[in-house]
Scaffold this active site. Structure first.
Site, short mmCIF file in Angstrom:
data_model
loop_
_atom_site.label_atom_id
_atom_site.label_comp_id
_atom_site.label_asym_id
_atom_site.label_seq_id
_atom_site.Cartn_x
_atom_site.Cartn_y
_atom_site.Cartn_z
N HIS A 131 1.02 -1.45 0.02
CA HIS A 131 -0.07 -0.03 0.12
C HIS A 131 0.99 1.08 -0.09
CE1 HIS A 131 -2.85 3.13 2.13
NE2 HIS A 131 -3.70 2.40 1.48
N GLN A 211 -4.48 -4.92 7.10
CA GLN A 211 -5.48 -5.85 6.29
C GLN A 211 -5.59 -7.27 6.92
OE1 GLN A 211 -7.90 -4.93 4.40
NE2 GLN A 211 -6.93 -3.14 3.63
N CYS A 372 -4.90 2.42 -3.56
CA CYS A 372 -3.51 2.88 -2.83
C CYS A 372 -2.30 1.94 -3.26
CB CYS A 372 -3.89 3.31 -1.44
SG CYS A 372 -5.08 4.68 -1.30
N1 PMP Z 1 -1.77 -0.56 4.71
C1 PMP Z 1 -2.78 -1.35 4.15
C2 PMP Z 1 -2.43 -2.74 3.51
C3 PMP Z 1 -3.96 -0.80 4.09
O1 PMP Z 1 -4.87 -1.64 3.41
C4 PMP Z 1 -4.20 0.51 4.59
C5 PMP Z 1 -5.58 1.28 4.20
N2 PMP Z 1 -6.30 1.12 3.14
C6 PMP Z 1 -3.27 1.16 4.96
C7 PMP Z 1 -1.86 0.51 4.88
C8 PMP Z 1 -3.50 2.60 5.54
O2 PMP Z 1 -4.04 2.71 6.54
P1 PMP Z 1 -5.02 3.85 7.26
O3 PMP Z 1 -5.34 4.89 5.96
O4 PMP Z 1 -6.02 3.50 8.14
O5 PMP Z 1 -3.89 4.57 7.91
#
Ligand code: PMP
Length: 414
Positions: A131, A211, A372
């Site tokens: 991500h 996740q 993302c």
């Molecule tokens: N890492 C992963 C694998 C994610 O899926 C996400 C959220 N989509 C994040 C990091 C970031 O999480 P947050 O936006 O809640 O900080």
């Protein structure tokens, strides 16, 4: 966490669904079918009530007050920290830092551990399925410190190429930062194996568990990771609260990354000294009700049984995968041997955003876009995917509704 769990007691998803008031609504004239838990989970009544109780009866600022409400708020907040410690099986609450979410946890390690210590000749190793939250903070640190970012590739199934990762893991590697589960593909990454290899090569490991935590028990001691970051809102808790677990010896050596109230011991204009762990990393008034809600979410999830939830989600994933595989024009993106409850796909001739809009008109909420994880899209040479993701409250009827709505989309675009 395991992809498939043996479970004997029947799992009553309809009863679980009834715990989530938001799911009882109609969207565009249809019952809501919520298949976007990988973006954000919904909150059960137990979480909503815990937050309401705290806000209604106990709220004040934490730590410095002698009056009753401040003590109640401090107890609630620090009690939540102990709840998180148990959830992760960490040794001590000194290892549990409350942050805004996984993103902030990763940035904390990037700025407090990597930035002051890493330099030219040092390397940070990530993988091709990360991500953006586990890519960009490291790119920023590379620019700031002169260290280099290396990327272990993925294969066409969406699995990390462990052979290449081990080749890229050298004496120069100072830190490996890896997702436990890919949000775009669902791949469960063999992080324990990566942690063992990294440690024997002298590197530290941060696991992005955003996740992973909703889909199986995580034991940071059993994993042996140095850092583990996740967000409350993917775990059926509130937004704006998350956790960074860090091994105490490492957190102890790291400087604070933000300055302000709560993280200090003494302040003078000449010099300030810092609070002890974990408050050294918690500058400013924290998200107290968020922490309370997160603790309630952990109680709730454990009352369902993490293994039972994971097994149920695996059944839904297997059912949905089999149904979509049968539909001409649908291609599943991410076919790893071990996946969590995420199903990414494309429909030939239809942009995922159009697909998402058609499904929404049927009351079916999925996510469309690059999730993302733009490098994952680049790897598969696609702009975006449609992604259905399952949580503890989804049912086989939800999968059938997805399949029916996809059938309608195929009539339009087929
Ligand atoms: N890492 C992963 C694998 C994610 O899926 C996400 C959220 N989509 C994040 C990091 C970031 O999480 P947050 O936006 O809640 O900080």
């Amino acid at each position: 966490m395991n992809a498939v769990s043996a479970v004997t007691a029947p799992y009553d998803a309809e009863r679980v669904r009834a715990d989530f008031p938001i799911l009882a609504q109609q969207v565009n004239g249809h019952p809501l079918i919520y298949l976007d838990s990988a973006a954000s989970g919904q909150r059960p009544l137990a979480v909503l009530r815990a937050v309401e109780r705290y806000e209604t009866h106990h709220h004040s600022n934490v730590h410095r007050g002698v009056h009753a409400l401040s003590q109640a708020a401090t107890e609630a907040f620090e009690g939540a920290r102990e709840r998180v410690r148990r959830f992760l099986n960490a040794r001590s609450t000194r290892e549990i830092v409350f942050v805004r979410g996984a993103t902030e946890g990763i940035n904390l390690v990037a700025q407090s551990l990597a930035r002051p210590r890493f330099g030219p000749g040092d390397e940070i190793l990530i993988t091709g399925l990360e991500h953006h939250a586990n890519i960009v903070p490291w790119q920023m640190v590379c620019e700031q410190s002169g260290c280099a970012l290396k990327v272990a590739p993925i294969d066409r199934r969406g699995e990390v190429d462990i052979g290449r990762l081990l080749e890229l893991l050298t004496a120069r590697t100072r830190l490996v930062a890896v997702a436990h589960v890919s949000n775009a593909l669902g791949t469960i990454v063999p992080v324990k194996r990566i942690i063992e290899a990294a440690h024997s090569s002298g590197a530290l490991v941060l696991v992005d568990g955003a996740q992973a935590v909703p889909h199986g028990a995580v034991d940071v001691r059993e994993l042996g990771c140095d850092f583990y970051a996740f967000s409350g809102h993917k775990l059926y808790g509130p937004t704006g609260i998350g956790v960074l677990f860090g091994r105490e010896e490492l957190l102890e050596e790291m400087p604070p990354w933000q300055g302000g109230g709560d993280m200090i011991r003494t302040v003078s204009f000449e010099k300030s000294t810092y609070n002890e762990l974990p408050w050294k990393f918690e500058a400013g008034t924290p998200n107290i009700s968020g922490a309370v809600g997160l603790a309630a979410a952990m109680d709730y999830l454990e009352s369902l049984g993490l293994e039972a939830v994971a097994a149920h989600e695996q059944r839904l994933l297997a059912l949905a995968t089999a149904e979509l595989e049968r539909m001409p024009g649908i291609e599943i993106i991410g076919t790893a041997a071990h996946k969590a409850a995420v199903l990414s796909f494309t429909l030939r001739g239809c942009h995922p955003h159009d697909l998402g809009t058609i499904l929404d008109s049927e009351g079916v909420a999925i996510r469309t876009g690059h999730h993302c994880a733009m490098p994952v899209m680049t790897f598969f040479d696609i702009p975006a995917t449609a992604r259905a993701s399952f949580g503890c409250y989804n049912t086989e009827a939800d999968v059938r509704a997805l399949v029916t709505a996809l059938g309608k989309a195929r009539e339009v675009f087929g």
